[in-house]
Design a protein around this motif. Structure first.
Motif, PDB file in Angstrom:
ATOM      1  N   GLN A 212       0.832  -1.200   0.000  1.00 50.48           N
ATOM      2  CA  GLN A 212       0.000   0.000   0.000  1.00 50.48           C
ATOM      3  C   GLN A 212       0.872   1.257   0.000  1.00 50.48           C
ATOM      4  OE1 GLN A 212      -2.908   0.106   3.179  1.00 50.48           O
ATOM      5  NE2 GLN A 212      -3.138   2.311   3.037  1.00 50.48           N
ATOM      6  N   LEU A 213       2.022   1.181   0.652  1.00 48.76           N
ATOM      7  CA  LEU A 213       2.918   2.328   0.720  1.00 48.76           C
ATOM      8  C   LEU A 213       3.593   2.613  -0.619  1.00 48.76           C
ATOM      9  CD1 LEU A 213       4.576   1.622   4.189  1.00 48.76           C
ATOM     10  CD2 LEU A 213       2.786   3.284   3.660  1.00 48.76           C
ATOM     11  N   ASP A 214       3.803   1.573  -1.420  1.00 46.89           N
ATOM     12  CA  ASP A 214       4.437   1.759  -2.728  1.00 46.89           C
ATOM     13  C   ASP A 214       4.001   0.637  -3.666  1.00 46.89           C
ATOM     14  OD1 ASP A 214       5.991   2.198  -4.925  1.00 46.89           O
ATOM     15  OD2 ASP A 214       7.917   2.161  -3.889  1.00 46.89           O
ATOM     16  N   ASN A 215       3.069   0.950  -4.563  1.00 47.20           N
ATOM     17  CA  ASN A 215       2.552  -0.057  -5.491  1.00 47.20           C
ATOM     18  C   ASN A 215       3.601  -0.569  -6.470  1.00 47.20           C
ATOM     19  OD1 ASN A 215      -0.116  -0.198  -4.573  1.00 47.20           O
ATOM     20  ND2 ASN A 215      -0.707   1.616  -5.725  1.00 47.20           N
ATOM     21  N   TYR A 216       4.696   0.178  -6.605  1.00 42.40           N
ATOM     22  CA  TYR A 216       5.739  -0.214  -7.557  1.00 42.40           C
ATOM     23  C   TYR A 216       6.903  -0.962  -6.892  1.00 42.40           C
ATOM     24  CZ  TYR A 216       3.288   2.663 -10.943  1.00 42.40           C
ATOM     25  OH  TYR A 216       2.328   3.182 -11.791  1.00 42.40           O
ATOM     26  N   GLN A 217       6.757  -1.234  -5.612  1.00 44.91           N
ATOM     27  CA  GLN A 217       7.768  -2.027  -4.911  1.00 44.91           C
ATOM     28  C   GLN A 217       7.432  -3.500  -5.087  1.00 44.91           C
ATOM     29  OE1 GLN A 217       8.366  -1.004  -0.790  1.00 44.91           O
ATOM     30  NE2 GLN A 217       9.616  -2.803  -0.377  1.00 44.91           N
ATOM     31  N   ALA A 218       8.299  -4.232  -5.775  1.00 40.21           N
ATOM     32  CA  ALA A 218       7.998  -5.616  -6.135  1.00 40.21           C
ATOM     33  C   ALA A 218       8.082  -6.565  -4.943  1.00 40.21           C
ATOM     34  CB  ALA A 218       8.940  -6.091  -7.230  1.00 40.21           C
ATOM     35  N   TYR A 219       8.904  -6.238  -3.967  1.00 38.91           N
ATOM     36  CA  TYR A 219       9.064  -7.135  -2.825  1.00 38.91           C
ATOM     37  C   TYR A 219       9.686  -6.380  -1.657  1.00 38.91           C
ATOM     38  CZ  TYR A 219      14.120  -7.284  -3.482  1.00 38.91           C
ATOM     39  OH  TYR A 219      15.442  -6.934  -3.570  1.00 38.91           O
ATOM     40  N   ASP A 220       9.608  -6.986  -0.490  1.00 42.56           N
ATOM     41  CA  ASP A 220      10.347  -6.501   0.675  1.00 42.56           C
ATOM     42  C   ASP A 220      11.029  -7.710   1.293  1.00 42.56           C
ATOM     43  OD1 ASP A 220      11.385  -4.764   2.508  1.00 42.56           O
ATOM     44  OD2 ASP A 220       9.454  -3.954   3.160  1.00 42.56           O
ATOM     45  N   GLN A 221      12.028  -7.494   2.114  1.00 41.40           N
ATOM     46  CA  GLN A 221      12.710  -8.643   2.705  1.00 41.40           C
ATOM     47  C   GLN A 221      13.089  -8.378   4.152  1.00 41.40           C
ATOM     48  OE1 GLN A 221      16.122  -8.921  -0.053  1.00 41.40           O
ATOM     49  NE2 GLN A 221      17.458  -8.621   1.714  1.00 41.40           N
ATOM     50  N   ILE A 222      13.140  -9.466   4.908  1.00 41.77           N
ATOM     51  CA  ILE A 222      13.527  -9.437   6.310  1.00 41.77           C
ATOM     52  C   ILE A 222      14.643 -10.454   6.469  1.00 41.77           C
ATOM     53  CG2 ILE A 222      12.752  -9.649   8.708  1.00 41.77           C
ATOM     54  CD1 ILE A 222      10.138  -9.526   5.977  1.00 41.77           C
ATOM     55  N   THR A 223      15.778 -10.014   6.959  1.00 39.49           N
ATOM     56  CA  THR A 223      16.949 -10.889   7.030  1.00 39.49           C
ATOM     57  C   THR A 223      17.476 -10.989   8.450  1.00 39.49           C
ATOM     58  OG1 THR A 223      17.587 -10.369   4.760  1.00 39.49           O
ATOM     59  CG2 THR A 223      19.304 -11.241   6.180  1.00 39.49           C
ATOM     60  N   SER A 224      17.878 -12.205   8.818  1.00 38.71           N
ATOM     61  CA  SER A 224      18.547 -12.440  10.099  1.00 38.71           C
ATOM     62  C   SER A 224      19.606 -13.516   9.870  1.00 38.71           C
ATOM     63  CB  SER A 224      17.544 -12.893  11.159  1.00 38.71           C
ATOM     64  OG  SER A 224      18.210 -13.224  12.374  1.00 38.71           O
ATOM     65  N   GLY A 225      20.860 -13.119   9.893  1.00 43.35           N
ATOM     66  CA  GLY A 225      21.927 -14.086   9.633  1.00 43.35           C
ATOM     67  C   GLY A 225      21.827 -14.643   8.230  1.00 43.35           C
ATOM     68  N   ASP A 226      21.780 -15.984   8.130  1.00 47.26           N
ATOM     69  CA  ASP A 226      21.682 -16.646   6.819  1.00 47.26           C
ATOM     70  C   ASP A 226      20.236 -16.896   6.397  1.00 47.26           C
ATOM     71  OD1 ASP A 226      24.414 -16.741   6.428  1.00 47.26           O
ATOM     72  OD2 ASP A 226      24.655 -18.697   7.361  1.00 47.26           O
ATOM     73  N   ASN A 227      19.289 -16.385   7.139  1.00 44.34           N
ATOM     74  CA  ASN A 227      17.870 -16.591   6.830  1.00 44.34           C
ATOM     75  C   ASN A 227      17.258 -15.310   6.266  1.00 44.34           C
ATOM     76  OD1 ASN A 227      18.075 -19.183   7.889  1.00 44.34           O
ATOM     77  ND2 ASN A 227      17.388 -18.548   9.922  1.00 44.34           N
ATOM     78  N   THR A 228      16.523 -15.450   5.176  1.00 47.25           N
ATOM     79  CA  THR A 228      15.870 -14.293   4.561  1.00 47.25           C
ATOM     80  C   THR A 228      14.443 -14.637   4.177  1.00 47.25           C
ATOM     81  OG1 THR A 228      17.949 -13.447   3.648  1.00 47.25           O
ATOM     82  CG2 THR A 228      15.922 -12.663   2.626  1.00 47.25           C
TER      83      THR A 228
END
Length: 251
Positions: A212-228
């Motif tokens: 909703q904040l950005d219709n042109y943002q294809a993805y977001d990611q959350i990373t912790s160490g080797d996990n994404t």
């Protein structure tokens, strides 16, 4: 003859006076410009020269509780970690592993989890093998996302991992997917318009509506160490093509 001499003297006098006047004008303009630049420089430097290195945020051994009191943050102290900004200032952020766990628990539960149940959800549901694991509610959509944009054929096994079913002459997306499939890290993929995170001020678990904040943002990611975790947009408004989404992610 005397008249010509007199006229010549007058002309020379006028020229000298003109030169003096021009010199005075140039002097005043230059002086005014220098004063203006000095004022601008003073105004620019003030915010930085007035930093008080004795404040709590700049203390080497400042504690989480001291920073909370100073900044007005109210979440449980166990949720925070101390990070240092470029100027040496200490700030509090929610621990990256907690943000990751909350986001994953929200994917599995389909709604905001409580902080007390997060660890149990992780233990019972988090993938244990390396590669690309697709959330069960997103598997059909993910394969449709690939269709027509890859040359190789893909499937998702019974454990939820993406596989190359039939390898053909690869395009750029195929090559990127193969690297992800063979990675020594764990990548969780879901398709959604939101994910859940811990609010850094209150410690409450809240919805983050990235699409909703950005219709042109294809993805977001959350990373912790080797996990994404890769949260791919649901593209509800059809502002992106499937190829746009894949190319943004694979960059």
């Amino acid at each position: 003859m005397k008249k010509d001499k007199k006229n010549k003297v007058m002309i020379i006098g006028i020229i000298i006076i003109t030169i003096i006047v021009i010199a005075i004008i140039i002097f005043f303009i230059a002086n005014r410009k220098d004063n203006k630049e000095d004022n601008l420089e003073e105004n620019w430097e003030n915010p930085y020269t007035e930093i008080d290195k004795n404040e709590i945020e700049y203390q080497e051994n400042t504690t989480i509780d001291e920073l909370k009191e100073e900044t007005g943050l109210t979440a449980d102290s166990n949720l925070y970690e101390v990070n240092t900004e470029y100027d040496g200032r200490k700030v509090l952020n929610i621990k990256t592993d907690i943000q990751y766990k909350v986001a994953f628990a929200g994917i599995i539960k389909g709604q905001a989890p409580t902080i007390e149940e997060v660890d149990t959800i992780i233990e019972e549901n988090h993938p244990t093998e390396n590669g690309v694991w697709i959330d069960k509610n997103s598997r059909t959509k993910f394969l449709q996302l690939l269709k027509g944009n890859t040359n190789s054929e893909y499937d998702i096994n019974e454990k939820g991992y993406l596989n190359i079913k039939e390898k053909r002459e690869q395009n750029d997306i195929d090559k990127s997917l193969e690297k992800l499939i063979n990675t020594n890290k764990q990548i969780v993929v879901t398709i959604s318009n939101i994910y859940y995170e811990v609010d850094s001020v209150t410690g409450e678990i809240v919805e983050y509506p990235f699409e909703q904040l950005d219709n042109y943002q294809a993805y977001d990611q959350i990373t912790s160490g080797d996990n994404t975790i890769i949260v791919i947009t649901s593209n509800a408004n059809q502002t992106l093509t499937n190829q746009d989404i894949l190319r943004q992610w694979m960059q």
